[in-house]
Design an enzyme around this catalytic site. Structure first.
Site, mmCIF file in Angstrom:
data_model
loop_
_atom_site.group_PDB
_atom_site.id
_atom_site.type_symbol
_atom_site.label_atom_id
_atom_site.label_comp_id
_atom_site.label_asym_id
_atom_site.label_seq_id
_atom_site.Cartn_x
_atom_site.Cartn_y
_atom_site.Cartn_z
ATOM 1 N N HIS A 34 0.729 -1.264 -0.031
ATOM 2 C CA HIS A 34 -0.131 -0.224 -0.068
ATOM 3 C C HIS A 34 0.825 1.258 0.051
ATOM 4 O O HIS A 34 0.232 2.373 -0.184
ATOM 5 C CB HIS A 34 -0.993 0.105 1.360
ATOM 6 C CG HIS A 34 -0.046 0.360 2.480
ATOM 7 N ND1 HIS A 34 0.532 -0.521 3.192
ATOM 8 C CD2 HIS A 34 -0.123 1.638 3.168
ATOM 9 C CE1 HIS A 34 1.037 0.125 4.365
ATOM 10 N NE2 HIS A 34 0.714 1.213 4.302
HETATM 11 N N1 UDP Z 1 -4.154 -4.671 9.054
HETATM 12 C C1 UDP Z 1 -5.282 -5.079 9.156
HETATM 13 N N2 UDP Z 1 -5.982 -5.674 8.125
HETATM 14 C C2 UDP Z 1 -5.408 -5.553 6.733
HETATM 15 C C3 UDP Z 1 -3.840 -5.003 6.648
HETATM 16 C C4 UDP Z 1 -3.368 -4.567 7.715
HETATM 17 O O1 UDP Z 1 -5.904 -4.996 10.303
HETATM 18 O O2 UDP Z 1 -5.845 -5.946 5.795
HETATM 19 C C5 UDP Z 1 -3.496 -3.861 10.356
HETATM 20 C C6 UDP Z 1 -2.007 -4.614 10.840
HETATM 21 O O3 UDP Z 1 -2.204 -4.714 11.955
HETATM 22 C C7 UDP Z 1 -1.224 -3.434 10.222
HETATM 23 C C8 UDP Z 1 -1.811 -2.388 10.432
HETATM 24 O O4 UDP Z 1 -3.122 -2.554 10.094
HETATM 25 O O5 UDP Z 1 -0.059 -3.498 11.168
HETATM 26 C C9 UDP Z 1 -1.318 -1.119 9.742
HETATM 27 O O6 UDP Z 1 -1.839 -0.993 8.574
HETATM 28 P P1 UDP Z 1 -1.082 -0.520 7.363
HETATM 29 O O7 UDP Z 1 0.016 -1.432 7.038
HETATM 30 O O8 UDP Z 1 -1.831 0.066 6.456
HETATM 31 O O9 UDP Z 1 0.044 0.849 7.827
HETATM 32 P P2 UDP Z 1 1.577 1.147 8.138
HETATM 33 O O10 UDP Z 1 1.655 0.366 9.506
HETATM 34 O O11 UDP Z 1 2.335 0.826 6.942
HETATM 35 O O12 UDP Z 1 1.461 2.466 8.525
#
Ligand code: UDP
Length: 367
Positions: A211
């Site tokens: 993403h």
């Molecule tokens: N996550 C979730 N469902 C999904 C994908 C991610 O619950 O389909 C959770 C997971 O715990 C992850 C968190 O969302 O650590 C953070 O999301 P994302 O990867 O979008 O953000 P980032 O941590 O890169 O800012």
């Protein structure tokens, strides 16, 4: 015994990872009669799968204020959101604002509070990728600059802040609040039926998420990642919960067909319990996420991070993650190593113990 004074806190959250980070804090605040709070949902992530499901699963109460700010570019969005937040909070007195993570809502909330003279505390402060092309890096640096209390997750974060000239007295190592969420919900995660629903078995699939803008806005990079996932899927089933940004990119770049009719299970974004259950049982994760690097480290699951850098270096030094860089072609080779049990194991990371919200709450009671 001294009783703590009453405090009214403004909590600002706007995206999926924000919701995961505020949940343990709210749980902890609810234990303290002298702490009350107002929760603002900025509306940055608004749909069922990125927002509502997290409120429900993680017991987050309905926000007191829900915004619906729109803005075409990052700058315009942050500017408009800042004004919207100010308008909504200017009539009440707050002792402290708490912002989390590194998204546009984090910075807008910090700026709004600063302009109204409310002290700001930043949870997950000091993380740096040193990549100024990442919008998240700009949000991190600018938020930290105007925050009065900088709660850090790992030693490197403190060093980064000190190098930027931030007063050591403002820096408070508290640990990783994402791990609080994980440990608080481990029972529900274990009870998830997602493997059955997807018709997959433990240790017989690979979980992937994409993403980051650097991957979704670049057709060539996205195509290479998908081609790699297809190659991997010849040996292992790949599960790919699609972030809305990635879904849009696949449509815009006409790449959707490429991954259809392959051994790749494409799902909508999943709820927290379902997603964490998939992490717990996967062979490894291939991802560009920030939070996933931490979750795989604590669960001792190999993680191939599709990025050139990480603001979370402890996950590569002490954890299970490695940076794949842009070398996507190397991923199958890493998977062979994982398949033959030749992957590093995580070591215990101080303060990633599920007690971060408790430490933060204790600290703010002293203010
Ligand atoms: N996550 C979730 N469902 C999904 C994908 C991610 O619950 O389909 C959770 C997971 O715990 C992850 C968190 O969302 O650590 C953070 O999301 P994302 O990867 O979008 O953000 P980032 O941590 O890169 O800012």
């Amino acid at each position: 015994m001294t009783t703590s004074k009453n405090m009214h806190i403004l909590l600002i959250a706007g995206t999926r990872p924000n919701f995961i980070k505020i949940s343990p804090l709210i749980k902890e605040f609810n234990k303290h009669k002298n702490i009350s709070y107002t929760l603002i949902h900025t509306g940055q992530h608004y749909d069922l799968q990125l927002s509502d499901i997290f409120f429900k699963q993680l017991n987050i109460p309905q926000p007191n204020i829900k915004l619906n700010t729109q803005g075409e570019t990052r700058d315009i969005y942050i500017q408009k959101l800042k004004e919207d937040i100010k308008e909504n909070i200017s009539k009440q007195k707050y002792d402290l604002t708490i912002v989390v993570g590194d998204v546009n809502s984090t910075l807008a909330g910090a700026l709004a509070s600063k302009e109204l003279n409310i002290p700001v505390a930043h949870i997950e402060s000091g993380l740096r990728s040193f990549d100024m092309d990442m919008p998240e890096e700009l949000n991190r640096i600018q938020t930290d600059k105007i925050s009065s209390f900088l709660f850090t997750t790992e030693p490197q974060a403190k060093q980064n802040l000190l190098k930027e000239g931030i007063d050591i007295k403002k820096i408070v190592p508290v640990g990783n609040i994402m791990i609080d969420s994980l440990l608080n919900n481990i029972q529900n995660i274990d009870n998830s039926n997602i493997l059955k629903e997807l018709n997959i078995k433990p240790k017989q699939y690979i979980l992937s998420t994409i993403h980051r803008q650097s991957n979704t806005d670049n057709k060539e990079a996205l195509k290479q990642i998908l081609t790699t996932l297809i190659q991997i899927s010849e040996k292992h089933t790949v599960v790919l919960p699609l972030h809305p940004r990635t879904e849009k990119a696949l449509e815009n770049f006409n790449l959707k067909e490429l991954i259809q009719n392959k051994n790749i299970i494409i799902t909508k974004p999943l709820g927290y319990f379902e997603f964490l259950k998939l992490i717990k049982e996967t062979i490894c994760v291939i991802s560009d996420s920030g939070g996933v690097q931490e979750e795989t480290t604590i669960l001792n699951i190999p993680c191939l991070t599709m990025r050139e850098n990480t603001e979370r270096p402890i996950t590569t030094e002490k954890g299970t993650s490695i940076l794949v860089d842009n070398d996507y072609k190397a991923i199958p080779k890493y998977i062979d190593q994982i398949d033959s049990n030749k992957w590093k194991h995580a070591v215990t990371i101080p303060l990633w113990d599920g007690k971060t919200a408790e430490r933060i709450t204790q600290y703010i009671q002293t203010l």
